[in-house]
Scaffold this active site. Structure first.
Site, PDB file in Angstrom:
ATOM      1  N   THR A 102       0.349  -1.297  -0.640  1.00  0.00           N
ATOM      2  CA  THR A 102       0.124   0.108  -0.470  1.00  0.00           C
ATOM      3  C   THR A 102       1.265   1.153  -0.392  1.00  0.00           C
ATOM      4  OG1 THR A 102       0.111  -0.001   2.312  1.00  0.00           O
ATOM      5  CG2 THR A 102      -1.737  -1.176   0.849  1.00  0.00           C
ATOM      6  N   THR A 162      -1.128  -2.782   6.476  1.00  0.00           N
ATOM      7  CA  THR A 162      -2.115  -1.428   6.895  1.00  0.00           C
ATOM      8  C   THR A 162      -2.311  -0.892   6.254  1.00  0.00           C
ATOM      9  OG1 THR A 162       0.334  -1.584   7.539  1.00  0.00           O
ATOM     10  CG2 THR A 162      -0.754   0.656   7.719  1.00  0.00           C
ATOM     11  N   GLU A 174      11.148  -5.744  11.284  1.00  0.00           N
ATOM     12  CA  GLU A 174      12.513  -5.808  10.508  1.00  0.00           C
ATOM     13  C   GLU A 174      12.897  -6.531  11.412  1.00  0.00           C
ATOM     14  OE1 GLU A 174      12.846  -3.616   6.926  1.00  0.00           O
ATOM     15  OE2 GLU A 174      11.020  -3.399   6.973  1.00  0.00           O
ATOM     16  N   CYS A 209       7.943   1.900   7.028  1.00  0.00           N
ATOM     17  CA  CYS A 209       6.583   1.501   7.657  1.00  0.00           C
ATOM     18  C   CYS A 209       6.223   3.299   8.005  1.00  0.00           C
ATOM     19  CB  CYS A 209       6.257   0.767   9.002  1.00  0.00           C
ATOM     20  SG  CYS A 209       6.523  -1.722   8.212  1.00  0.00           S
ATOM     21  N   LYS A 249      17.504   0.744  10.028  1.00  0.00           N
ATOM     22  CA  LYS A 249      17.849   0.111  11.187  1.00  0.00           C
ATOM     23  C   LYS A 249      18.880  -1.005  11.590  1.00  0.00           C
ATOM     24  CE  LYS A 249      13.940  -2.539  12.126  1.00  0.00           C
ATOM     25  NZ  LYS A 249      13.156  -3.578  13.066  1.00  0.00           N
TER      26      LYS A 249
HETATM   27  C1  UGA Z   1       7.190  -0.303  12.840  1.00  0.00           C
HETATM   28  C2  UGA Z   1       6.852  -1.115  14.236  1.00  0.00           C
HETATM   29  O1  UGA Z   1       8.082  -0.879  14.799  1.00  0.00           O
HETATM   30  C3  UGA Z   1       6.039  -2.415  14.229  1.00  0.00           C
HETATM   31  O2  UGA Z   1       5.317  -3.112  14.775  1.00  0.00           O
HETATM   32  C4  UGA Z   1       5.380  -2.270  12.963  1.00  0.00           C
HETATM   33  O3  UGA Z   1       4.470  -4.295  12.926  1.00  0.00           O
HETATM   34  C5  UGA Z   1       6.409  -2.241  11.662  1.00  0.00           C
HETATM   35  O4  UGA Z   1       6.488  -0.758  11.734  1.00  0.00           O
HETATM   36  C6  UGA Z   1       5.293  -2.337  10.301  1.00  0.00           C
HETATM   37  O5  UGA Z   1       4.297  -1.339  10.716  1.00  0.00           O
HETATM   38  O6  UGA Z   1       5.115  -3.087   9.361  1.00  0.00           O
HETATM   39  P1  UGA Z   1      10.136  -1.075  12.163  1.00  0.00           P
HETATM   40  O7  UGA Z   1       9.906  -0.358  11.051  1.00  0.00           O
HETATM   41  O8  UGA Z   1      10.424  -2.645  11.800  1.00  0.00           O
HETATM   42  O9  UGA Z   1       8.404  -1.297  12.833  1.00  0.00           O
HETATM   43  O10 UGA Z   1      11.313  -0.775  12.730  1.00  0.00           O
HETATM   44  P2  UGA Z   1      10.951  -0.031  13.923  1.00  0.00           P
HETATM   45  O11 UGA Z   1      11.735  -0.879  14.829  1.00  0.00           O
HETATM   46  O12 UGA Z   1      10.019   0.140  14.849  1.00  0.00           O
HETATM   47  O13 UGA Z   1      12.245   0.678  13.865  1.00  0.00           O
HETATM   48  C7  UGA Z   1      11.803   2.005  13.054  1.00  0.00           C
HETATM   49  C8  UGA Z   1      12.979   3.210  13.163  1.00  0.00           C
HETATM   50  O14 UGA Z   1      12.636   4.035  13.820  1.00  0.00           O
HETATM   51  C9  UGA Z   1      14.406   3.142  12.417  1.00  0.00           C
HETATM   52  O15 UGA Z   1      15.089   3.575  11.655  1.00  0.00           O
HETATM   53  C10 UGA Z   1      14.946   2.595  14.383  1.00  0.00           C
HETATM   54  O16 UGA Z   1      16.062   3.412  14.362  1.00  0.00           O
HETATM   55  C11 UGA Z   1      13.722   4.024  14.887  1.00  0.00           C
HETATM   56  N1  UGA Z   1      13.664   3.990  15.918  1.00  0.00           N
HETATM   57  C12 UGA Z   1      12.956   3.121  16.665  1.00  0.00           C
HETATM   58  C13 UGA Z   1      14.624   5.103  16.424  1.00  0.00           C
HETATM   59  O17 UGA Z   1      15.072   5.710  16.345  1.00  0.00           O
HETATM   60  N2  UGA Z   1      13.936   5.258  18.142  1.00  0.00           N
HETATM   61  C14 UGA Z   1      13.459   4.161  19.041  1.00  0.00           C
HETATM   62  O18 UGA Z   1      13.752   4.479  20.184  1.00  0.00           O
HETATM   63  C15 UGA Z   1      12.612   2.706  18.450  1.00  0.00           C
END
Ligand code: UGA
Length: 471
Positions: free
Chosen positions: A85, A120, A154, A279, A339
């Protein structure tokens, strides 16, 4: 249970492999022949822990791959739509792939089917799917549409799927809810976790996970609201980190102080260079767009997005403050993935920063444990690709840490010091303790914490941060 999953992207592939591991018979449908051939020949298209094991276990047995959507629907009691999407120019979610799947389903209805949104999607999508299926001549009582949002991250996608905090099912009647209950019974009933060959879960896993039944609209909203809240938490702490930098406080200590409040919690409070990925950026825009369409201006989300973009600019200012001019400078870069733990570079703040640094005339040597091949598709030969962190640092004017890979947090600091031309580290992920970096002879900048200098560096060399133009 017989399950069809349409779309073998991140969510579809992980869900398919995990449903098969839970004992279901799964057909994964995709129209990308190359992808199907790769999956059938044993390739694993994404870097994800435990996925290779699961595919190996079930490929060709309880997990098959096909391009025949009709046959897959005919063979299944539940059809999960997990197609992409992507965002439109205006920030809406483009639902045309969802609609094209919904148009084909009616011709394959040979008994009661539950059509499940797994992608989503904005609130109201389930209503549209229902309308499209009815418009294409499916009898109203031959199907229901449910929403079953996925919360996997991820890098930990398989364990997030099998050991979820909760399972959310949006279903508007009991007949439909019962099908989803049966599908998730191996998890909610706990039988999966007793199996000797179960994929091991994280220490804190909630076993068995609760199943939350809501209306379909509520489930659709839960997914967007959840991602928006998590992104808000990250932008909040990034904003607090900026205040810490202005007053000389330490955001790590602030995080400890606020994260231990059980109402706030410590997770997603790591400041950095802003969130990225496929996401959060897309979902925040889509949530804002859908709210606007429904008559609500969600201005809080505007600010979350603005702080996120500003965070990269703040990091660039740190690079300027550390190195003065950038043209011709050689920078070592650790991390290209959005990440740690993934090879995904979509909306990666690391890649966006590298692109800006190149525009400013820097030379970049980068290392990422998994994302280099993908990064090459975007950055081509504009940068050098190093074979490890030390090679990236070799002869560099400064080292930038842009992705929170575990291995970047345990480098041999003495060796790193020897490799760098100037021992300057600008850490966008706060992987090191400033005092220990100074003790190892580094000039060390991080996010929301005072800069640290080795004793030999004169205090005058500590350049005060330049004021942000908008603040
Ligand atoms: C995110 C959500 O965490 C999942 O629950 C959701 O299912 C997914 O999107 C989705 O909608 O499919 P994801 O994108 O894999 O998961 O990654 P995250 O671990 O959430 O990290 C997202 C971004 O935030 C990364 O760039 C990470 O480095 C950053 N981040 C995360 C921070 O800068 N600080 C934090 O404390 C946590």
């Amino acid at each position: 249970m017989h399950i069809a999953i349409v779309g073998s992207g991140y969510v579809g592939l992980v869900a398919g492999a995990c449903f098969a591991d839970m004992g279901h018979q799964v057909i994964l449908v995709d129209n990308d022949q190359q992808k199907l051939a790769a999956l059938n020949s044993g390739q694993v298209p994404i870097h994800e822990k435990f996925l290779p094991e699961l595919l190996e276990r079930h490929r060709g047995r309880s997990l098959t791959f096909s391009d025949d959507l009709r046959a897959a629907v005919e063979a299944s009691a539940a059809v999960f739509i997990a197609v992409g999407t992507p965002p439109t120019e205006q920030g809406h979610a483009d639902l045309s792939y969802v609609e094209s799947v919904a148009r084909i389903i009616p011709s394959a209805i040979n008994g009661y089917k539950v059509v499940v949104e797994k992608s989503t999607v904005p609130v109201y999508t389930s209503e549209w799917i229902r309308k499209i299926i009815l418009r294409n001549a499916a009898p109203p009582d031959s199907f229901d549409v449910a929403s079953n949002p996925e919360f996997l991250r991820e890098g930990t996608a398989v364990t997030d799927f099998l050991y979820p905090d909760r399972i959310v099912v949006g279903a508007d009647n009991e007949r439909c809810a019962a099908v989803l209950r049966t599908i998730y019974a191996p998890l909610t009933g706990g039988s999966y976790y007793k199996r000797p060959d179960a994929i091991p879960g994280p220490d804190q896993a909630q076993i068995p996970p609760p199943l939350i039944i809501t209306s379909t609209k509520s489930a659709e909203l839960i997914k967007h609201a959840c991602n928006a809240f998590l992104a808000m938490k990250i932008s909040f702490i990034n904003a607090v980190a900026s205040v810490c930098e202005s007053v000389g406080a330490n955001v790590q200590q602030v995080c400890q102080g606020i994260g231990t409040d059980s109402r706030i919690g410590p997770r997603f409070l790591n400041p950095g260079i802003g969130y990225g990925g496929s996401c959060f950026p897309k979902d925040l825009m889509a949530f804002r767009a859908v709210a606007r369409e429904c008559g609500y201006e969600f201005r809080l989300l505007d600010e979350v997005i603005r702080i996120n973009e500003d965070q990269r600019q703040r990091f660039l200012r740190k690079v300027h403050n550390a190195l003065w001019t950038l043209r011709g400078k050689r920078l070592g870069v650790l991390g290209l993935a959005f990440k740690g733990g993934t090879d995904d570079i979509r909306e990666s703040p690391a890649v966006l920063l590298v692109q800006t640094l190149l525009q400013e005339g820097c030379k970049v040597a980068a290392y990422d444990p998994a994302a280099q091949e993908r990064a090459k598709e975007v950055l081509n030969s504009s940068i050098e690709y190093a074979s490890d962190a030390y090679e990236a640092a070799r002869g560099a004017d400064a080292l930038l840490i842009l992705t929170e890979w575990d291995e970047f947090a345990s480098l041999d600091l003495d060796r790193l010091h020897r490799e760098l031309k100037y021992s300057i580290v600008i850490d966008g992920r706060n992987l090191y303790d400033p005092d220990s970096m100074a003790a190892h002879g580094f000039t060390y900048y991080s996010v929301g914490r005072p800069a640290a200098m080795p004793e030999s560096v004169p205090v005058e060399a500590v350049v005060p941060p330049r004021k942000a133009s908008h603040s």
